[in-house]
Design a protein around this motif. Structure first.
Motif, mmCIF file in Angstrom:
data_model
loop_
_atom_site.group_PDB
_atom_site.id
_atom_site.type_symbol
_atom_site.label_atom_id
_atom_site.label_comp_id
_atom_site.label_asym_id
_atom_site.label_seq_id
_atom_site.Cartn_x
_atom_site.Cartn_y
_atom_site.Cartn_z
ATOM 1 N N GLU A 240 -32.786 -0.051 79.138
ATOM 2 C CA GLU A 240 -31.397 0.106 78.721
ATOM 3 C C GLU A 240 -31.187 -0.389 77.301
ATOM 4 O O GLU A 240 -30.449 0.185 76.524
ATOM 5 C CB GLU A 240 -30.500 -0.684 79.672
ATOM 6 C CG GLU A 240 -29.121 -0.095 79.822
ATOM 7 C CD GLU A 240 -28.366 -0.770 80.928
ATOM 8 O OE1 GLU A 240 -28.616 -0.440 82.106
ATOM 9 O OE2 GLU A 240 -27.529 -1.631 80.610
ATOM 10 N N ASP A 241 -31.891 -1.478 76.955
ATOM 11 C CA ASP A 241 -31.669 -2.095 75.651
ATOM 12 C C ASP A 241 -32.707 -1.702 74.609
ATOM 13 O O ASP A 241 -32.677 -2.198 73.484
ATOM 14 C CB ASP A 241 -31.661 -3.620 75.804
ATOM 15 C CG ASP A 241 -32.952 -4.119 76.445
ATOM 16 O OD1 ASP A 241 -33.217 -5.328 76.404
ATOM 17 O OD2 ASP A 241 -33.698 -3.284 77.001
ATOM 18 N N GLY A 242 -33.610 -0.844 74.995
ATOM 19 C CA GLY A 242 -34.622 -0.470 74.017
ATOM 20 C C GLY A 242 -35.785 0.240 74.663
ATOM 21 O O GLY A 242 -35.628 0.913 75.688
ATOM 22 N N ILE A 243 -36.952 0.085 74.040
ATOM 23 C CA ILE A 243 -38.121 0.780 74.544
ATOM 24 C C ILE A 243 -39.348 -0.127 74.433
ATOM 25 O O ILE A 243 -39.544 -0.797 73.416
ATOM 26 C CB ILE A 243 -38.309 2.118 73.780
ATOM 27 C CG1 ILE A 243 -39.326 3.006 74.462
ATOM 28 C CG2 ILE A 243 -38.643 1.892 72.317
ATOM 29 C CD1 ILE A 243 -39.219 4.457 74.035
ATOM 30 N N LEU A 244 -40.135 -0.156 75.511
ATOM 31 C CA LEU A 244 -41.362 -0.943 75.532
ATOM 32 C C LEU A 244 -42.522 0.027 75.409
ATOM 33 O O LEU A 244 -42.580 1.022 76.124
ATOM 34 C CB LEU A 244 -41.457 -1.723 76.853
ATOM 35 C CG LEU A 244 -42.801 -2.388 77.180
ATOM 36 C CD1 LEU A 244 -43.128 -3.484 76.172
ATOM 37 C CD2 LEU A 244 -42.757 -2.971 78.581
ATOM 38 N N MET A 245 -43.415 -0.248 74.479
ATOM 39 C CA MET A 245 -44.576 0.621 74.301
ATOM 40 C C MET A 245 -45.852 -0.222 74.373
ATOM 41 O O MET A 245 -45.855 -1.391 73.975
ATOM 42 C CB MET A 245 -44.510 1.315 72.938
ATOM 43 C CG MET A 245 -43.309 2.237 72.800
ATOM 44 S SD MET A 245 -43.187 2.991 71.155
ATOM 45 C CE MET A 245 -42.643 1.590 70.181
#
Lengths: 63, 63
Positions: free
Chosen positions: A29-34
């Motif tokens: 929801e608050d961003g993206i994990l890669m």
């Protein structure tokens, strides 16, 4: 291998390479994990704007 | 080639293959537009839950 490079689209239209050899991607929801192919992780306050997988590109935009 | 296959995650945990050889992906507010390597397009009311690019997998969940 089928990894991709992640680019952050800047307001001036420029593409900034922010992460290479991306394997796993988890939008949150608050961003993206890669996570790259070496297991290195990066979290950005961004979302996927567009992907062109044959070109190995993930375009992100800040949120 | 570096295309991926898109799977829709069902409520029972099953993965339904919904689109193969995905090249371009455009997330939209109401869903996701995908285009395969042959130019064929598909729109689903779904969002990306997770991607495992080295495994050529895009996991979608319904919205």
């Amino acid at each position: 291998m089928c990894e991709a490079n992640a680019y952050l689209l800047k307001e001036d239209g420029e593409e900034e390479l922010v992460f290479e050899n991306v394997d796993r991607v988890l939008p949150r929801e608050d961003g993206i994990l890669m996570e790259d192919i070496f297991g290195k992780k990066k979290i950005l306050r961004a979302r996927i704007k567009e992907m062109a997988l044959v070109d190995h590109k993930i375009f992100l935009e800040a949120i």
